[in-house]
Motif scaffolding. Structure first.
Motif, mmCIF file in Angstrom:
data_model
loop_
_atom_site.group_PDB
_atom_site.id
_atom_site.type_symbol
_atom_site.label_atom_id
_atom_site.label_comp_id
_atom_site.label_asym_id
_atom_site.label_seq_id
_atom_site.Cartn_x
_atom_site.Cartn_y
_atom_site.Cartn_z
ATOM 1 N N VAL A 1 0.832 -1.207 0.000
ATOM 2 C CA VAL A 1 0.000 0.000 0.000
ATOM 3 C C VAL A 1 0.866 1.255 0.000
ATOM 4 C CG1 VAL A 1 -1.618 1.358 1.401
ATOM 5 C CG2 VAL A 1 -2.043 -1.067 1.006
ATOM 6 N N PHE A 2 1.874 1.274 0.875
ATOM 7 C CA PHE A 2 2.706 2.476 0.964
ATOM 8 C C PHE A 2 3.601 2.646 -0.255
ATOM 9 C CE2 PHE A 2 1.345 2.759 5.303
ATOM 10 C CZ PHE A 2 1.409 4.115 5.567
ATOM 11 N N GLU A 3 4.249 1.576 -0.713
ATOM 12 C CA GLU A 3 5.205 1.718 -1.814
ATOM 13 C C GLU A 3 4.528 1.832 -3.180
ATOM 14 O OE1 GLU A 3 9.420 -0.114 -0.403
ATOM 15 O OE2 GLU A 3 8.071 -1.478 -1.433
ATOM 16 N N GLU A 4 3.550 0.998 -3.437
ATOM 17 C CA GLU A 4 2.965 0.965 -4.771
ATOM 18 C C GLU A 4 1.794 1.931 -4.942
ATOM 19 O OE1 GLU A 4 4.218 -0.650 -7.408
ATOM 20 O OE2 GLU A 4 5.855 -1.150 -6.050
ATOM 21 N N LEU A 5 0.911 1.987 -3.966
ATOM 22 C CA LEU A 5 -0.277 2.824 -4.120
ATOM 23 C C LEU A 5 -0.026 4.266 -3.710
ATOM 24 C CD1 LEU A 5 -2.996 0.338 -2.834
ATOM 25 C CD2 LEU A 5 -2.226 0.734 -5.183
ATOM 26 N N LEU A 6 0.653 4.467 -2.581
ATOM 27 C CA LEU A 6 0.910 5.826 -2.095
ATOM 28 C C LEU A 6 2.253 6.391 -2.550
ATOM 29 C CD1 LEU A 6 -0.440 5.389 1.539
ATOM 30 C CD2 LEU A 6 -1.607 6.404 -0.416
ATOM 31 N N ARG A 7 3.084 5.539 -3.122
ATOM 32 C CA ARG A 7 4.407 5.943 -3.616
ATOM 33 C C ARG A 7 5.292 6.539 -2.525
ATOM 34 N NH1 ARG A 7 4.995 3.007 -7.906
ATOM 35 N NH2 ARG A 7 3.497 3.409 -9.520
ATOM 36 N N VAL A 8 5.261 5.937 -1.349
ATOM 37 C CA VAL A 8 6.099 6.361 -0.231
ATOM 38 C C VAL A 8 7.309 5.437 -0.162
ATOM 39 C CG1 VAL A 8 6.222 6.563 2.294
ATOM 40 C CG2 VAL A 8 4.164 7.271 1.082
ATOM 41 N N VAL A 9 8.480 6.003 -0.045
ATOM 42 C CA VAL A 9 9.692 5.199 0.088
ATOM 43 C C VAL A 9 9.803 4.735 1.535
ATOM 44 C CG1 VAL A 9 12.202 5.213 -0.054
ATOM 45 C CG2 VAL A 9 10.861 6.466 -1.737
ATOM 46 N N LEU A 10 9.795 3.429 1.720
ATOM 47 C CA LEU A 10 9.941 2.864 3.058
ATOM 48 C C LEU A 10 11.417 2.636 3.346
ATOM 49 C CD1 LEU A 10 7.017 0.287 2.952
ATOM 50 C CD2 LEU A 10 7.057 2.510 4.057
ATOM 51 N N PRO A 11 11.798 2.656 4.611
ATOM 52 C CA PRO A 11 13.212 2.420 4.935
ATOM 53 C C PRO A 11 13.661 1.049 4.423
ATOM 54 C CG PRO A 11 11.999 3.214 6.855
ATOM 55 C CD PRO A 11 10.995 2.951 5.789
ATOM 56 N N GLN A 12 14.765 1.036 3.659
ATOM 57 C CA GLN A 12 15.267 -0.205 3.085
ATOM 58 C C GLN A 12 16.340 -0.843 3.958
ATOM 59 O OE1 GLN A 12 16.491 0.437 -0.922
ATOM 60 N NE2 GLN A 12 14.431 0.929 -1.604
ATOM 61 N N GLY A 13 16.969 -0.075 4.802
ATOM 62 C CA GLY A 13 18.010 -0.619 5.668
ATOM 63 C C GLY A 13 19.229 -1.056 4.881
ATOM 64 N N ARG A 14 20.066 -1.779 5.541
ATOM 65 C CA ARG A 14 21.308 -2.259 4.891
ATOM 66 C C ARG A 14 21.063 -3.417 3.942
ATOM 67 N NH1 ARG A 14 24.689 -1.523 10.287
ATOM 68 N NH2 ARG A 14 25.019 0.696 10.074
ATOM 69 N N LEU A 15 19.893 -4.065 4.083
ATOM 70 C CA LEU A 15 19.574 -5.189 3.211
ATOM 71 C C LEU A 15 19.004 -4.746 1.872
ATOM 72 C CD1 LEU A 15 17.928 -7.516 5.881
ATOM 73 C CD2 LEU A 15 20.278 -7.564 5.040
ATOM 74 N N GLY A 16 18.476 -3.532 1.788
ATOM 75 C CA GLY A 16 17.942 -2.993 0.545
ATOM 76 C C GLY A 16 16.693 -3.692 0.046
ATOM 77 N N LEU A 17 15.862 -4.192 0.952
ATOM 78 C CA LEU A 17 14.650 -4.912 0.563
ATOM 79 C C LEU A 17 13.495 -3.946 0.315
ATOM 80 C CD1 LEU A 17 14.791 -7.803 3.150
ATOM 81 C CD2 LEU A 17 15.502 -7.870 0.773
ATOM 82 N N SER A 18 12.858 -4.077 -0.852
ATOM 83 C CA SER A 18 11.664 -3.301 -1.173
ATOM 84 C C SER A 18 10.932 -4.022 -2.293
ATOM 85 C CB SER A 18 12.004 -1.873 -1.583
ATOM 86 O OG SER A 18 12.694 -1.875 -2.805
#
Length: 173
Positions: free
Chosen positions: A155-172
């Motif tokens: 919902v946040f990344e695809e629909l609202l286009r909000v960048v979530l914290p990826q951390g050192r693992l870079g997962l998104s």
């Protein structure tokens, strides 16, 4: 703890613990804002549109925490607090311990977000909360925690286009 309780479960005096928990949650909201205007701003991640603003999600969480704290403050100032049946009829030691543990886990979650990223930190946080609240079976709690994490992330990344914290693992997504 209470001076007088009515049949509806309202009390006219509020315990010190209520004020302490309110202060703790307000401090948590302020801590999130300190992180936004400190490290995230210094890294250049706290400005821009929702796509390029890693501080937007923590800011939304902090606003929600502070907004609910404001509602709780109004309720405490009115000196009329509704108590649940569990709170009225059960020893409060276990409930107080769980409340403090939840607060500690929320604080750990906020520290883990920049390191581990949204997906691992949120899944672990939700699983820990569900286990702390004694949900059974564990496999179902794990499934629910992972599904909720991915739904919120989508919902946040695809629909609202909000960048979530990826951390050192870079997962998104």
């Amino acid at each position: 703890m209470t001076e007088s309780a009515t049949e509806s479960g309202q009390v006219s005096r509020v315990a010190l613990g209520e004020w302490l928990m309110l202060a703790a949650f307000i401090a948590l909201g302020i801590f999130v804002y300190q992180q936004i205007y400190g490290p995230l701003t210094a890294q250049g991640n706290a400005s821009g549109d929702p796509v390029n603003n890693a501080a937007l999600f923590p800011r939304l969480v902090a606003n929600l925490i502070l907004g609910l704290s404001a509602l709780q403050l109004v309720q405490l100032l009115r000196r009329k607090v509704r108590l649940s049946a569990e709170f009225r009829h059960k020893a409060t030691g276990d409930s107080a311990w769980r409340c403090l543990a939840c607060f500690g886990m929320l604080l750990a979650y906020l520290f883990a977000l920049p390191l581990a990223g949204f997906y691992p930190a949120t899944a672990a946080f939700l699983l820990a909360l569900v286990v702390l609240l004694k949900a059974r079976p564990i496999w179902f709690a794990t499934l629910v925690a992972v599904l909720i994490t991915f739904v919120v992330g989508y919902v946040f990344e695809e629909l609202l286009r909000v960048v979530l914290p990826q951390g050192r693992l870079g997962l998104s997504f």
